[in-house]
Structure formats: C-alpha cells, structure tokens
Design a protein around this motif. Structure first.
Motif, mmCIF file in Angstrom:
data_model
loop_
_atom_site.group_PDB
_atom_site.id
_atom_site.type_symbol
_atom_site.label_atom_id
_atom_site.label_comp_id
_atom_site.label_asym_id
_atom_site.label_seq_id
_atom_site.Cartn_x
_atom_site.Cartn_y
_atom_site.Cartn_z
ATOM 1 N N ILE A 92 0.585 -0.828 -0.185
ATOM 2 C CA ILE A 92 -0.065 -0.414 -0.031
ATOM 3 C C ILE A 92 0.863 1.564 0.249
ATOM 4 O O ILE A 92 2.228 1.478 0.208
ATOM 5 N N GLY A 93 0.023 2.530 -0.379
ATOM 6 C CA GLY A 93 0.934 3.794 -0.115
ATOM 7 C C GLY A 93 1.181 4.715 0.678
ATOM 8 O O GLY A 93 1.514 5.182 1.261
ATOM 9 N N ALA A 94 -0.721 4.524 1.861
ATOM 10 C CA ALA A 94 -0.940 5.063 2.952
ATOM 11 C C ALA A 94 -1.766 4.805 3.090
ATOM 12 O O ALA A 94 -2.663 4.354 2.560
ATOM 13 N N VAL A 95 -2.138 5.457 4.054
ATOM 14 C CA VAL A 95 -3.675 5.106 5.208
ATOM 15 C C VAL A 95 -4.106 6.229 5.634
ATOM 16 O O VAL A 95 -4.260 7.710 5.836
ATOM 17 N N GLN A 96 -5.801 6.700 5.068
ATOM 18 C CA GLN A 96 -6.399 7.635 5.735
ATOM 19 C C GLN A 96 -7.669 7.017 6.561
ATOM 20 O O GLN A 96 -8.138 5.974 6.030
ATOM 21 N N LEU A 97 -7.728 7.556 7.237
ATOM 22 C CA LEU A 97 -8.726 7.077 8.723
ATOM 23 C C LEU A 97 -9.847 8.487 9.355
ATOM 24 O O LEU A 97 -9.175 9.642 9.124
ATOM 25 N N VAL A 98 -10.922 8.127 8.656
ATOM 26 C CA VAL A 98 -12.076 9.482 8.177
ATOM 27 C C VAL A 98 -13.138 9.299 9.308
ATOM 28 O O VAL A 98 -13.669 7.956 9.347
ATOM 29 N N GLY A 99 -13.395 9.587 10.667
ATOM 30 C CA GLY A 99 -14.260 8.977 11.530
ATOM 31 C C GLY A 99 -14.208 8.079 11.370
ATOM 32 O O GLY A 99 -14.724 6.776 11.666
ATOM 33 N N ALA A 100 -13.013 6.727 12.111
ATOM 34 C CA ALA A 100 -12.722 5.414 12.150
ATOM 35 C C ALA A 100 -11.766 5.217 13.673
ATOM 36 O O ALA A 100 -11.759 5.257 13.875
#
Length: 282
Positions: free
Chosen positions: A129-137
């Motif tokens: 993977i390239g990166a992670v985004q956690l949205v209201g996670a």
C-alpha cells in the motif's frame, strides 16, 4: 455506465471480485487509470455509494478511485456467517488490490472501514500500500472500543440487530441521523436508508460482535497516515482520532469543526482537496 457531476460524463466501471472464502464483492472504479489509486472502504450498514461525492468530483482527473461494497453490504454477497474472522476481511481487501492491479493504493477507511484496513495490515503488512487515511474511523471493537463510541450510537445498536421490520427501520433512521451534524437532504437520506436496509440485521450483528484492538499494529505503521475527523461526530468520538494520532508517530491530523461522522459527505470540497494533496505528497 456514466454519472454526472462536477466532471461531465464520468465513466464508472464495475467489477465482481472473489474475496475471502469466495465471497463475491461488488467493486466500482472511475477516474484516471494512470493516477494514484485510492481504495475507499465504507462503514457499517452502508455501501460504496457513500463515496459518490468523491466519484463525481474533480478527483477523477488525477486519481484512480475505487470503491468496494463490503461483504454483506450493497451489491456484494451476503453469506450467512462470515463476519467474525479478521482473515476474511483481510482477504477481501487483498483480492480487490490484486484483481484491479492497484499499485500502492491509499486505503481510505470510514468508520468500520478503519477496522477492515487494520485487518488487512495485520495479515499482509504495509508493503503493498501507499498510505492510509482514517476517516471518523474506529480501530477497535468490543469492550476496547466502548470509550470511543458515542452514547446515542450505542443506544441504537439493539435496534440495528432487531429482526422486527418496524423496529429495524426506526433504528436505521436513527442511525442515519447520527451520520451528519446537519440533516441530510431527501436524496441522501433515502440513499442511506436504502443501503442500510440492504444489510440484514445478522450482518450488522456479525460486524459488531467482534472484539479487536489494533493499537500495537498502528504503532508499528511506517507508511504515511492522514486522520480525518469531524469534531461533532456522535458515532466515533473525536477522542478516537486523538488516541490514534498519539500512537501513530507520523500521522497527520485534520479536524473539521461543526462536522459529524461523515466529513467527505458534509464538506466534500475540503475533504477532496485534502485527499488530493495527501496523494500528491506520496
């Protein structure tokens, strides 16, 4: 298939992917096939259609945008009992990445999508993977998650498990009202209710009956992480974002005043601009 929006005639391709245990997963793809891939992973009792304000935006010019309907949701298969095994969730995400040949995608997970991302990372690591985004996670479930979940959401859970049609629909309406700070318009309200009702109560129960705590994994992450959080979130409280930021050393944080559980829905212009910038920084 085409959809209209900020960019005229956006082509959306659909795929059927065989996930963990052979479960059929419904996947949508749009945008620039040569751009940075973003795999959007939705939350409890909705579907990949939740990301329509990204799929119909200027993001399609630069990024390759992919959504998956999680097992038991949307147009994906609803197996009778296949929701408690972290490996199956991990295999679902790995199958989408491999089948669509996504090159180091950003995994963007909303709400329960944070747990699914962690399931994948626990099994496969972060090399692909390239990166992670956690949205209201949320990245915990069961007792470890309790301090980080809003009381109104916790009060709604019994109704979400109910097999009584009237009680279930009432609970789903209440749940839908918790997703945003301001009430959704009629079109979005029916979208939420329709996709929520498509997930049977046994699916919601299977998702929420798990107990996991991914703190150790998050502390080991080395890839870039963006934490996006509405400050008025009544489902996953902002203290969850604070906690995750405290253990992920390289995490960037973006807090949205006056925004609830769905920043990508409530303030799509800001969300999309930040996602584009994050992708460009990789």
């Amino acid at each position: 298939m085409t959809v209209s929006g900020a960019v005229d005639e956006i082509a959306v391709r659909t795929h059927q992917v065989s996930g963990g245990g052979g479960v059929h997963l419904h996947v949508r793809e749009t945008g620039n096939r040569s751009g940075q891939p973003v795999l959007f992973i939705h939350g409890l009792s909705v579907s990949g259609l939740a990301w329509h304000r990204q799929l119909r935006s200027e993001l399609t010019r630069d990024l390759r945008l992919v959504t998956v309907d999680l097992r038991g949701h949307g147009d994906s298969e609803r197996p009778a009992d296949a929701y408690g095994d972290s490996d199956l969730w991990a295999e679902d995400i790995a199958a989408v990445i491999e089948s669509l040949d996504l090159d180091r995608p950003i995994l963007t997970g909303w709400s329960y999508g944070g747990v699914v991302i962690c399931d994948y990372l626990s099994r496969y690591g972060e090399d692909r993977i390239g990166a992670v985004q956690l949205v209201g996670a949320v990245c915990r479930l069961g007792e470890p998650a309790m301090p980080f979940l809003g009381p109104r959401f916790l009060a709604a859970i019994p109704g979400l498990f109910s097999t009584d049609a009237e009680e279930s629909v009432t609970a789903l309406r209440d749940f839908g009202r918790l997703l945003t700070r301001e009430p959704l318009g009629a079109e979005d309200s029916y979208l939420v209710l329709g996709t929520a009702a498509a997930a049977p109560p046994r699916v919601r129960q299977g998702l929420l009956n798990r107990t996991v705590d991914h703190d150790t994994l998050l502390a080991r992450l080395r890839k870039p992480v963006l934490i996006t959080q509405g400050l008025e979130d009544e489902v996953v409280l902002p203290v969850m974002a604070d906690h995750n930021a405290s253990i992920i050393r390289q995490a960037q944080t973006s807090y949205y005043p006056g925004i609830g559980h769905a920043p990508f829905w409530e303030d799509p212009d800001r969300f999309n601009a930040e996602l584009r910038s994050f992708a460009g920084s990789l």
